[in-house]
Design an enzyme around this catalytic site. Structure first.
Site, PDB file in Angstrom:
ATOM      1  N   GLU A 131       6.796 -22.444   6.716  1.00  0.00           N
ATOM      2  CA  GLU A 131       7.542 -21.405   7.945  1.00  0.00           C
ATOM      3  C   GLU A 131       8.266 -22.141   8.397  1.00  0.00           C
ATOM      4  O   GLU A 131       9.370 -21.316   9.074  1.00  0.00           O
ATOM      5  CB  GLU A 131       6.125 -21.117   8.581  1.00  0.00           C
ATOM      6  CG  GLU A 131       4.983 -20.316   8.414  1.00  0.00           C
ATOM      7  CD  GLU A 131       3.881 -20.882   9.414  1.00  0.00           C
ATOM      8  OE1 GLU A 131       4.350 -20.897  10.300  1.00  0.00           O
ATOM      9  OE2 GLU A 131       2.525 -20.313   8.375  1.00  0.00           O
TER      10      GLU A 131
ATOM     11  N   GLU B 233       0.628  -1.421   0.622  1.00  0.00           N
ATOM     12  CA  GLU B 233      -0.503   0.211   0.432  1.00  0.00           C
ATOM     13  C   GLU B 233       0.646   1.500   0.147  1.00  0.00           C
ATOM     14  O   GLU B 233       0.241   2.438   0.101  1.00  0.00           O
ATOM     15  CB  GLU B 233      -1.204  -0.213   1.621  1.00  0.00           C
ATOM     16  CG  GLU B 233      -2.092  -0.973   1.043  1.00  0.00           C
ATOM     17  CD  GLU B 233      -2.578  -0.633   0.203  1.00  0.00           C
ATOM     18  OE1 GLU B 233      -3.143   0.324  -0.419  1.00  0.00           O
ATOM     19  OE2 GLU B 233      -4.085  -1.318  -0.379  1.00  0.00           O
TER      20      GLU B 233
END
Length: 309
Positions: free
Chosen positions: A123, A92
């Site tokens: 992960e 953003e």
């Protein structure tokens, strides 16, 4: 028979985000209004957890300012929900503040495809040594993990520190193992989730609040706003163009027609138009001044006006 025990006998210590919440052990017996009230009551505690971490968050912002002011970058490393929150925050910043994607980068366990489809197995692996844009000396690297023990984040922080980067950890565990590889530990102590271990809930909300605050403060402190206006935002669709025109009218005290005309002449670049309107400079000169000042509108205006930088 139900039990409220946090762990099985003999189990290793769990991070706070993995403990059972004693207030929600009857979760599956509640009707919908009561269930939503419980979730909302727990969500209401998140802001206080973030507030408690503001001193450390302020240090993190200052570390980011130092990195960007020396031409370095900020990296987020995360996995799962936390990694996707970090990715969203980084993405953003381009349309909002006009920075390139090379300024604040997000690295997600499992690669870009893990943004759309969960890749839990990733992960447990270290970041690819051949990844693009790895951290270098002077960069700021922020690991995002609710548990504070995700192997992907631990390995990323260790590698970044070895490269000479400044390292930080954003976690929900004051005793997080990954803190051993961090110069700064920002603890978002939101405690047990309503659904045990579902860290997309309170922990994720805290990560969202903390990262939004960090990146917004970073952009403001590096001169990418004008007062409280988004003067570097893109104007690539109708809504954004209208917002850019309103911003220019407010910042430069011009008419909508003058703002729209200048924005058009500046190829939809809000910051270039602001500098041009504020100084009377041609778009090319305004654009060059912005580039020379690292994309900071106020600094560009001062430079063109001949004031001390």
């Amino acid at each position: 028979m139900r039990t409220t025990s946090d762990r099985a006998p003999g189990a290793a210590h769990l991070p706070p985000t993995e403990a059972r919440n004693p207030l929600s052990t009857a979760l599956d017996t509640l009707d919908t209004p009561a269930l939503l009230r419980l979730i909302n009551d727990q969500d209401a505690t998140v802001a206080d957890a973030v507030r408690a971490a503001l001193p450390q968050l302020a240090q993190l912002v200052e570390a980011g300012v130092r990195a960007l002011s020396h031409g370095r970058r900020v990296h987020y490393y995360g996995a799962g929900a936390g990694g996707r929150i970090a990715l969203g925050d980084a993405l953003e910043l381009g349309p909002t503040y006009g920075i390139g994607p090379e300024t604040v980068l997000a690295h997600l366990a499992g690669g870009p495809q893990a943004a759309a489809r969960a890749a839990e197995h990733a992960e447990d692996t270290a970041p690819d040594p051949a990844e693009e844009e790895p951290p270098v000396a002077g960069d700021l690297v922020i690991g995002v993990t609710a548990s504070g023990r995700t192997p992907y984040v631990l390995a990323a922080l260790a590698r970044a520190r070895a490269a000479g980067a400044v390292t930080a950890l954003l976690s929900g565990d004051p005793a997080a193992p990954a803190a051993a590889h961090a110069d700064l530990h920002v603890v978002l102590d939101t405690g047990p989730e309503v659904v045990t271990g579902s860290t997309r809930m309170k922990a994720g909300t805290a990560q969202k609040l903390a990262l939004n605050a960090f990146s917004t403060a970073l952009m403001v402190r590096t001169g990418r706003t004008w007062s409280n206006l988004m003067v570097a935002a893109s104007a690539r669709n109708g809504k954004l163009r209208s917002r850019a025109v309103r911003t220019l009218v407010t910042a430069c005290q011009v008419t909508e027609e003058q703002a729209a005309d200048c924005l058009e002449r500046c190829a939809g670049e809000t910051a270039t138009a602001l500098v041009a309107l504020s100084t009377g400079a041609a778009p090319e000169r305004a654009r060059a001044a912005l580039a020379a000042q690292g994309g900071r509108p106020f600094a560009a205006v001062r430079a063109l006006a001949g004031e001390p930088r």
